[in-house]
Write a protein that holds these residues in place. Structure first.
Motif, PDB file in Angstrom:
ATOM      1  N   VAL A 132      28.199  60.307  85.468  1.00 15.82           N
ATOM      2  CA  VAL A 132      29.180  61.000  85.380  1.00 15.82           C
ATOM      3  C   VAL A 132      30.505  60.589  85.362  1.00 15.82           C
ATOM      4  CG1 VAL A 132      30.108  63.258  86.116  1.00 15.82           C
ATOM      5  CG2 VAL A 132      27.683  62.924  86.180  1.00 15.82           C
ATOM      6  N   GLU A 133      31.128  60.481  84.375  1.00 16.15           N
ATOM      7  CA  GLU A 133      32.643  60.100  84.378  1.00 16.15           C
ATOM      8  C   GLU A 133      33.724  60.950  84.985  1.00 16.15           C
ATOM      9  OE1 GLU A 133      34.054  58.212  80.706  1.00 16.15           O
ATOM     10  OE2 GLU A 133      31.706  58.081  80.055  1.00 16.15           O
ATOM     11  N   HIS A 134      33.310  62.401  84.910  1.00 16.51           N
ATOM     12  CA  HIS A 134      34.585  63.192  85.288  1.00 16.51           C
ATOM     13  C   HIS A 134      34.185  63.975  86.630  1.00 16.51           C
ATOM     14  CE1 HIS A 134      36.653  61.933  81.714  1.00 16.51           C
ATOM     15  NE2 HIS A 134      35.518  62.143  81.279  1.00 16.51           N
ATOM     16  N   TRP A 135      34.964  64.303  87.477  1.00 19.32           N
ATOM     17  CA  TRP A 135      34.774  65.050  88.539  1.00 19.32           C
ATOM     18  C   TRP A 135      36.002  66.089  88.741  1.00 19.32           C
ATOM     19  CZ3 TRP A 135      30.042  65.297  91.034  1.00 19.32           C
ATOM     20  CH2 TRP A 135      29.315  64.022  90.534  1.00 19.32           C
ATOM     21  N   GLY A 136      35.603  67.319  89.376  1.00 22.18           N
ATOM     22  CA  GLY A 136      36.367  68.123  89.493  1.00 22.18           C
ATOM     23  C   GLY A 136      36.248  68.547  91.065  1.00 22.18           C
ATOM     24  N   THR A 137      37.390  68.654  91.845  1.00 21.22           N
ATOM     25  CA  THR A 137      37.458  69.367  93.112  1.00 21.22           C
ATOM     26  C   THR A 137      37.785  70.727  93.133  1.00 21.22           C
ATOM     27  OG1 THR A 137      38.242  67.106  93.922  1.00 21.22           O
ATOM     28  CG2 THR A 137      38.571  68.968  95.385  1.00 21.22           C
ATOM     29  N   VAL A 138      36.989  71.583  93.736  1.00 22.18           N
ATOM     30  CA  VAL A 138      37.006  73.217  93.667  1.00 22.18           C
ATOM     31  C   VAL A 138      36.548  73.614  95.022  1.00 22.18           C
ATOM     32  CG1 VAL A 138      36.810  73.110  91.100  1.00 22.18           C
ATOM     33  CG2 VAL A 138      34.798  73.356  92.751  1.00 22.18           C
ATOM     34  N   THR A 139      36.795  74.904  95.367  1.00 23.38           N
ATOM     35  CA  THR A 139      36.431  75.582  96.498  1.00 23.38           C
ATOM     36  C   THR A 139      35.031  76.406  96.031  1.00 23.38           C
ATOM     37  OG1 THR A 139      37.596  77.684  95.812  1.00 23.38           O
ATOM     38  CG2 THR A 139      38.782  76.251  97.070  1.00 23.38           C
ATOM     39  N   ALA A 140      34.243  76.733  96.746  1.00 20.40           N
ATOM     40  CA  ALA A 140      32.903  77.437  96.457  1.00 20.40           C
ATOM     41  C   ALA A 140      33.407  78.510  95.477  1.00 20.40           C
ATOM     42  CB  ALA A 140      32.103  77.876  97.515  1.00 20.40           C
ATOM     43  N   GLU A 141      34.382  79.309  95.676  1.00 16.87           N
ATOM     44  CA  GLU A 141      34.850  80.635  94.962  1.00 16.87           C
ATOM     45  C   GLU A 141      35.103  80.086  93.508  1.00 16.87           C
ATOM     46  OE1 GLU A 141      36.742  84.728  95.828  1.00 16.87           O
ATOM     47  OE2 GLU A 141      37.544  82.899  96.986  1.00 16.87           O
ATOM     48  N   GLN A 142      35.900  79.076  93.485  1.00 17.47           N
ATOM     49  CA  GLN A 142      36.501  78.711  92.145  1.00 17.47           C
ATOM     50  C   GLN A 142      35.103  78.131  91.410  1.00 17.47           C
ATOM     51  OE1 GLN A 142      39.056  75.580  93.724  1.00 17.47           O
ATOM     52  NE2 GLN A 142      40.805  76.874  93.128  1.00 17.47           N
ATOM     53  N   LEU A 143      34.145  77.609  91.883  1.00 19.15           N
ATOM     54  CA  LEU A 143      33.040  76.877  91.350  1.00 19.15           C
ATOM     55  C   LEU A 143      32.181  78.309  90.771  1.00 19.15           C
ATOM     56  CD1 LEU A 143      31.022  74.774  90.512  1.00 19.15           C
ATOM     57  CD2 LEU A 143      29.983  74.877  92.942  1.00 19.15           C
ATOM     58  N   LEU A 144      32.079  79.016  91.492  1.00 21.46           N
ATOM     59  CA  LEU A 144      31.423  80.367  90.854  1.00 21.46           C
ATOM     60  C   LEU A 144      31.888  81.064  89.695  1.00 21.46           C
ATOM     61  CD1 LEU A 144      30.352  82.023  94.472  1.00 21.46           C
ATOM     62  CD2 LEU A 144      28.745  80.958  92.795  1.00 21.46           C
ATOM     63  N   GLU A 145      33.415  80.907  89.958  1.00 23.03           N
ATOM     64  CA  GLU A 145      34.118  81.484  88.406  1.00 23.03           C
ATOM     65  C   GLU A 145      33.906  80.732  87.361  1.00 23.03           C
ATOM     66  OE1 GLU A 145      37.980  81.806  89.710  1.00 23.03           O
ATOM     67  OE2 GLU A 145      37.744  83.120  91.188  1.00 23.03           O
ATOM     68  N   LEU A 146      33.475  79.226  87.637  1.00 25.86           N
ATOM     69  CA  LEU A 146      33.709  78.429  86.196  1.00 25.86           C
ATOM     70  C   LEU A 146      32.352  78.411  85.869  1.00 25.86           C
ATOM     71  CD1 LEU A 146      35.598  75.392  87.879  1.00 25.86           C
ATOM     72  CD2 LEU A 146      36.284  76.812  85.857  1.00 25.86           C
ATOM     73  N   MET A 147      31.173  78.717  86.829  1.00 27.19           N
ATOM     74  CA  MET A 147      29.705  78.363  86.057  1.00 27.19           C
ATOM     75  C   MET A 147      29.114  79.711  85.621  1.00 27.19           C
ATOM     76  SD  MET A 147      28.385  77.681  89.919  1.00 27.19           S
ATOM     77  CE  MET A 147      26.329  77.917  89.458  1.00 27.19           C
ATOM     78  N   PRO A 148      28.153  79.355  84.596  1.00 26.94           N
ATOM     79  CA  PRO A 148      27.306  80.559  83.952  1.00 26.94           C
ATOM     80  C   PRO A 148      26.646  81.077  85.287  1.00 26.94           C
ATOM     81  CG  PRO A 148      27.057  78.496  82.763  1.00 26.94           C
ATOM     82  CD  PRO A 148      27.535  78.154  83.740  1.00 26.94           C
ATOM     83  N   SER A 149      26.573  82.541  85.074  1.00 32.07           N
ATOM     84  CA  SER A 149      26.060  83.276  85.906  1.00 32.07           C
ATOM     85  C   SER A 149      24.422  82.945  86.348  1.00 32.07           C
ATOM     86  CB  SER A 149      26.097  84.855  85.586  1.00 32.07           C
ATOM     87  OG  SER A 149      25.468  85.153  84.418  1.00 32.07           O
ATOM     88  N   ASP A 150      23.622  82.406  85.327  1.00 25.37           N
ATOM     89  CA  ASP A 150      22.359  82.080  85.288  1.00 25.37           C
ATOM     90  C   ASP A 150      21.956  80.781  85.663  1.00 25.37           C
ATOM     91  OD1 ASP A 150      23.282  80.904  82.924  1.00 25.37           O
ATOM     92  OD2 ASP A 150      21.416  81.411  81.820  1.00 25.37           O
TER      93      ASP A 150
END
Length: 176
Positions: A132-150
């Protein structure tokens, strides 16, 4: 440890987490940066923010946890803690998520085949997550907003205590 924007960088403004295996060699020895797993930035009233892992941390032993989430994962894996203790710890930490070049979470299969987003709880765990070349730093809440619901969350893939966290359980914790 890199100090986030808005923080003065003074040690008094952080509550630091040391590697439990680190021992001073002489009285009053200050721990080196590589012995600090990370810390919680403190606001003006002394209230802690989210745990931020130290990118320069080098665990002293293979059993040294890299961060609070890793510590709870190890306790859960050994049967010493219930999995319920994991969600509050995840919510109170900054997470590193594998992302595409344009910043979207990368989705891949967990060992059981379920679609998951790979999350490293500290920079130390990124080395186990392929190329993996790229990483993002997020909170758990931000992660949930970014990822598909399934899609679920795979914490520290390939690590000594990797775990698939159901995103629905994490989402539900915000509505309780």
């Amino acid at each position: 440890m890199d100090v986030p924007p808005g923080q003065s960088g003074e040690r008094d403004n952080w509550a630091m987490l040391l590697d439990p295996a680190w021992q001073p060699r002489f009285p009053d020895e200050q721990p080196p940066v590589q012995a600090m797993a990370g810390g919680w930035p403190l606001d003006a009233d002394g209230n802690p923010g989210k745990f931020e892992p130290n990118p320069g941390f080098v665990p002293a032993t293979a059993t040294s946890p890299t961060d609070p989430i890793d510590a709870v994962l190890r306790l859960v894996a050994s049967g010493q803690a219930p999995v319920d203790e994991l969600i509050p710890t995840v919510r109170d930490a900054m997470l590193e998520v594998a992302v595409s070049e344009d910043g979207y979470p990368l989705i891949g299969p967990a060992p059981d085949g379920a679609p998951c987003v790979a999350v490293a709880t500290a920079p130390f765990h990124r080395q186990r997550i392929g190329s993996v070349e790229h990483w993002g730093t997020v909170t758990a809440e931000q992660l949930l907003e970014l990822m598909p619901s399934d899609t679920d969350i795979l914490l520290n893939p390939g690590g000594p205590a990797s775990l698939r966290l159901l995103a629905s359980a994490l989402r539900d914790s915000y509505t309780r």
